[in-house]
Design a protein around this motif. Structure first.
Motif, PDB file in Angstrom:
ATOM      1  N   ILE A  16       2.166 -29.201 -19.565  1.00 60.33           N
ATOM      2  CA  ILE A  16       3.587 -29.005 -19.274  1.00 60.33           C
ATOM      3  C   ILE A  16       3.820 -27.603 -18.699  1.00 60.33           C
ATOM      4  O   ILE A  16       4.573 -27.438 -17.736  1.00 60.33           O
ATOM      5  CB  ILE A  16       4.452 -29.245 -20.529  1.00 60.33           C
ATOM      6  N   MET A  17       3.158 -26.603 -19.272  1.00 56.07           N
ATOM      7  CA  MET A  17       3.314 -25.242 -18.773  1.00 56.07           C
ATOM      8  C   MET A  17       2.831 -25.141 -17.318  1.00 56.07           C
ATOM      9  O   MET A  17       3.520 -24.577 -16.463  1.00 56.07           O
ATOM     10  CB  MET A  17       2.531 -24.254 -19.638  1.00 56.07           C
ATOM     11  N   PHE A  18       1.658 -25.700 -17.040  1.00 46.71           N
ATOM     12  CA  PHE A  18       1.141 -25.636 -15.673  1.00 46.71           C
ATOM     13  C   PHE A  18       1.991 -26.461 -14.709  1.00 46.71           C
ATOM     14  O   PHE A  18       2.181 -26.071 -13.553  1.00 46.71           O
ATOM     15  CB  PHE A  18      -0.321 -26.075 -15.630  1.00 46.71           C
ATOM     16  N   ALA A  19       2.525 -27.578 -15.170  1.00 48.17           N
ATOM     17  CA  ALA A  19       3.405 -28.392 -14.321  1.00 48.17           C
ATOM     18  C   ALA A  19       4.690 -27.629 -13.995  1.00 48.17           C
ATOM     19  O   ALA A  19       5.217 -27.741 -12.890  1.00 48.17           O
ATOM     20  CB  ALA A  19       3.723 -29.708 -15.001  1.00 48.17           C
ATOM     21  N   ALA A  20       5.175 -26.847 -14.956  1.00 48.35           N
ATOM     22  CA  ALA A  20       6.377 -26.046 -14.694  1.00 48.35           C
ATOM     23  C   ALA A  20       6.101 -24.988 -13.638  1.00 48.35           C
ATOM     24  O   ALA A  20       6.942 -24.732 -12.764  1.00 48.35           O
ATOM     25  CB  ALA A  20       6.861 -25.391 -15.988  1.00 48.35           C
ATOM     26  N   SER A  38      11.100 -27.272 -19.786  1.00 48.98           N
ATOM     27  CA  SER A  38       9.664 -27.183 -20.053  1.00 48.98           C
ATOM     28  C   SER A  38       9.382 -26.463 -21.369  1.00 48.98           C
ATOM     29  O   SER A  38       8.511 -26.883 -22.141  1.00 48.98           O
ATOM     30  CB  SER A  38       8.958 -26.445 -18.918  1.00 48.98           C
ATOM     31  N   GLY A  39      10.095 -25.400 -21.620  1.00 53.89           N
ATOM     32  CA  GLY A  39       9.918 -24.661 -22.875  1.00 53.89           C
ATOM     33  C   GLY A  39      10.272 -25.507 -24.085  1.00 53.89           C
ATOM     34  O   GLY A  39       9.579 -25.463 -25.107  1.00 53.89           O
ATOM     35  N   THR A  40      11.338 -26.286 -23.958  1.00 55.73           N
ATOM     36  CA  THR A  40      11.713 -27.188 -25.046  1.00 55.73           C
ATOM     37  C   THR A  40      10.638 -28.232 -25.274  1.00 55.73           C
ATOM     38  O   THR A  40      10.273 -28.530 -26.421  1.00 55.73           O
ATOM     39  CB  THR A  40      13.063 -27.864 -24.731  1.00 55.73           C
ATOM     40  N   ALA A  41      10.107 -28.783 -24.189  1.00 57.24           N
ATOM     41  CA  ALA A  41       9.053 -29.796 -24.316  1.00 57.24           C
ATOM     42  C   ALA A  41       7.789 -29.195 -24.927  1.00 57.24           C
ATOM     43  O   ALA A  41       7.140 -29.823 -25.771  1.00 57.24           O
ATOM     44  CB  ALA A  41       8.751 -30.413 -22.958  1.00 57.24           C
ATOM     45  N   MET A  42       7.430 -27.971 -24.519  1.00 54.81           N
ATOM     46  CA  MET A  42       6.250 -27.319 -25.088  1.00 54.81           C
ATOM     47  C   MET A  42       6.448 -27.034 -26.575  1.00 54.81           C
ATOM     48  O   MET A  42       5.544 -27.252 -27.379  1.00 54.81           O
ATOM     49  CB  MET A  42       5.931 -26.027 -24.335  1.00 54.81           C
ATOM     50  N   ALA A  43       7.634 -26.547 -26.940  1.00 53.90           N
ATOM     51  CA  ALA A  43       7.921 -26.282 -28.349  1.00 53.90           C
ATOM     52  C   ALA A  43       7.891 -27.576 -29.165  1.00 53.90           C
ATOM     53  O   ALA A  43       7.384 -27.603 -30.285  1.00 53.90           O
ATOM     54  CB  ALA A  43       9.284 -25.596 -28.486  1.00 53.90           C
ATOM     55  N   LEU A  44       8.410 -28.646 -28.581  1.00 57.18           N
ATOM     56  CA  LEU A  44       8.382 -29.936 -29.262  1.00 57.18           C
ATOM     57  C   LEU A  44       6.951 -30.408 -29.489  1.00 57.18           C
ATOM     58  O   LEU A  44       6.627 -30.941 -30.549  1.00 57.18           O
ATOM     59  CB  LEU A  44       9.166 -30.977 -28.456  1.00 57.18           C
ATOM     60  N   CYS A  45       6.080 -30.183 -28.513  1.00 57.24           N
ATOM     61  CA  CYS A  45       4.662 -30.543 -28.677  1.00 57.24           C
ATOM     62  C   CYS A  45       4.053 -29.814 -29.874  1.00 57.24           C
ATOM     63  O   CYS A  45       3.366 -30.414 -30.704  1.00 57.24           O
ATOM     64  CB  CYS A  45       3.864 -30.195 -27.426  1.00 57.24           C
TER      65      CYS A  45
END
Length: 111
Positions: A16-20, A38-45
């Protein structure tokens, strides 16, 4: 199950970070919006790593997989990567439960 699912989720957070980073260059989405999502999705992961064995944890993981595939609307390669991570998620849940059952059977046999 926790180990397999957590490994998948941490890998997913990195993707997700690299896709962002790619989306910053290839899309017209404002950078603030892009990093908020993206940050929300990474934190959720990362948070989901600790919640995967609790009720609803696997369902939240599936919702995250759907969101990752939907990210293909911004970065088209994410359709493919999302499908790969959805398959990895299925394998992690399926085989993780089998491993947990085998461990429980082995522990019961030793007692």
């Amino acid at each position: 199950m926790r180990t397999l699912c957590s490994s998948t989720l941490i890998g997913e957070a990195l993707v997700i970070m690299f896709a962002a980073l790619v989306a910053m260059q290839l899309s017209d989405v404002p950078h603030g919006t892009l990093w908020a999502v993206s940050g929300t999705a990474m934190a959720l992961c990362v948070l989901l790593c600790g919640m995967v064995t609790r009720p609803g944890g696997v369902a939240l993981g599936w919702a995250l997989q759907i969101g990752l595939v939907a990210a293909g609307a911004v970065v088209p390669i994410m359709y493919g990567l999302g499908a790969v991570f959805a398959a990895l998620w299925w394998c992690s849940v399926h085989y993780g439960r089998r491993i947990d059952a085998l461990r429980a059977a082995r522990a019961a046999a030793q007692v």
